[in-house]
Design an enzyme around this catalytic site. Sequence first.
Site: not given
Length: 680
Positions: A580, A374, A576
């Site tokens: 996610d 990410d 994080d």
Amino acid sequence: MSHHHEHHHEQGNECCAHEHHHDHQHEHHHEHGGLKRQLVLIAATIVLLIIAVLIEKHCQLATWQLLLVYLVPYLLIGHETLKEAAEGIAHGEAFDEHFLMSVATIGALGIGFLPGAETQFPEAVFVMLFFQIGELFEGYAEGKSRDSIAHLMDIRPDVANLETTEADGTRKETIVAPEEVSVGSVIVVKPGEKVPLDGVVLSGASSLNTVALTGESMPREINVDDEVISGCVNLSGVIRVRTTKSFGESTVSKIIHLVEDAGEHKSKSEAFITRFARIYTPVVVFAAIAIAILPPLVLSFSSIAQTPTSFMDVFPTWLYRALMFLIVSCPCALVISVPLSFFGGIGGASRKGILIKGANFMDVLAKVDTVVFDKTGTLTHGQFAVEAVHSGDKSCEESANTQHPTPNTLLHLAAHVEHFSTHPIGAALRDAFPDEATDGCKVTDVEEVAGQGIRARVGDDLVCVGNTKMMDAIGAKWRDCTHAGTIIHVAINGEYAGHIVITDQVKDDSAEAIAELRKLGVERTVMLTGDRKEVAERVAKKLQISEYHAELLPTDKVAIVEQLLSDDTQLAFVGDGINDAPVLARADVGIAMGGLGSDAAIEAADVVLMDDKPSKIPLAIRIARRTIGIARQNVWFAIGVKIAVLIFAALGLATLWMAVFADVGVTVLAVLNAMRALKV
């Protein structure tokens, strides 16, 4: 190691219906009680075993009486294993480590009843005891149950303000549960509230904090006719929204379901010892049966023997040998040293700030060949900083014009205007000009214009700091900028003065992490982000990431990861945010940033990096590979020694101390080798 940890918490989804809540509290107590209970059982077994040995030494008991004495500690420590073995047989998956332990120990208990055989009762209890100690280590290393997603409650809106129109045309607001709002109703969202349902803005302008959903920390400006998605937090203005989806169909509910489902789809990677037992157990069991039956059969039918013997005359001798074979081949050394290697590896990793939630994830980590990141908060800090200041209305390149404020003055004025702002942009401007709090400039008439920016009087100047809409509103001719990032325009007394570029800063060690991964043979690195395409492109280029996908919602992330998983790869996902969590749960191994990461992400992940450094990912892979290597050495060493002793035994050359070494000596050496895994 064993799957019974997994059975306990497969269904840990506290987040949805409240009625489950009670069972889950019960489940958590069960989880915590599990380790304590195992410790108590082990301690009690050790005491009972010592008592049994003393009784055997000092009292003259018949074999069956002795068996009863030893059965107490044996059943105390072994009942779980025997139960698992029985369940395995019932489900047609007989040959796992539980079955192996059960056969070996029951054989050891039974061997004393054969004519002329020594009793092996203490060995039987020992083997079970060691097995449970191995399990304990692993249970301890796996730590907390991973599937409780209670923290998703953080993005669940609790109430909606439903607007109804009275007969006389006045509007009235009632507070209702989001589930009760039908599609097409009008709801009012005030500053500081969560948007409860997806919909379209009817009136008002504001900025929304979407960090919980998209992971992007830059708030989104919204105006009339813009779509809003549930789970965002309204920051500045009051907005009226016409709902377009029911609560069950809304973005928030979908994310919560995604996380629940993702855990279900994940291929449960088998612990190393289980895979090993699948092959080892049947081989050992069938070999033992062959040793017990074939030689007596051959001898009783063969003419080689001068005096033909009956089957029953020689059967006890060979049965005794078969059971000896089972004892020697009992995988004591493996059963302890393999979990210990993993425990060492997990311990060594945790000293480096890498928490690995179970031995099976070590297996996957060692084989990872695709790493998906990410962007915000993982490769970048997720905090904004001023990247460039361009004063004047000329193009970015030729901005050093004399009659315009210097870049420093521009920053100075902008920082003063943003003095009271809670917006991340305000924080970035204040950080870039820290003297603003102490330089004594007078700031008056501060006014926030929802969806546009802030204007204020600094000294005698009226300064506007905001987006292009604000510049258009005061008639200032703004200039666009070629830099990727968020552009903040500044006007002084209605005249355009320049702009400030604010971007999310890349972490210092992100590039190093990608380069290290390449060295480890991880060819494919992918970046996913909810951010704009040009921002994503800039970061991907800078870090030399092999591919990127931008402007994604959480559902899109899951879809892309599903697609990558279908290419038969071992995939690690690093993230994080709450957004996610579904992908972390779905990937073969989910790695969460633990320092700043959301609780939901940390709960859903299999590996947590405590200090948020991407460079810890290649380190985790290295530790995993080394740990698996040590576990393999132990397996081959133990099997090698055992095979050698068995061959000697078959030839009649083996002495008792050899058999003892094959069991105890190998165990000690294997445990010492396993301890190497602790050193990173």
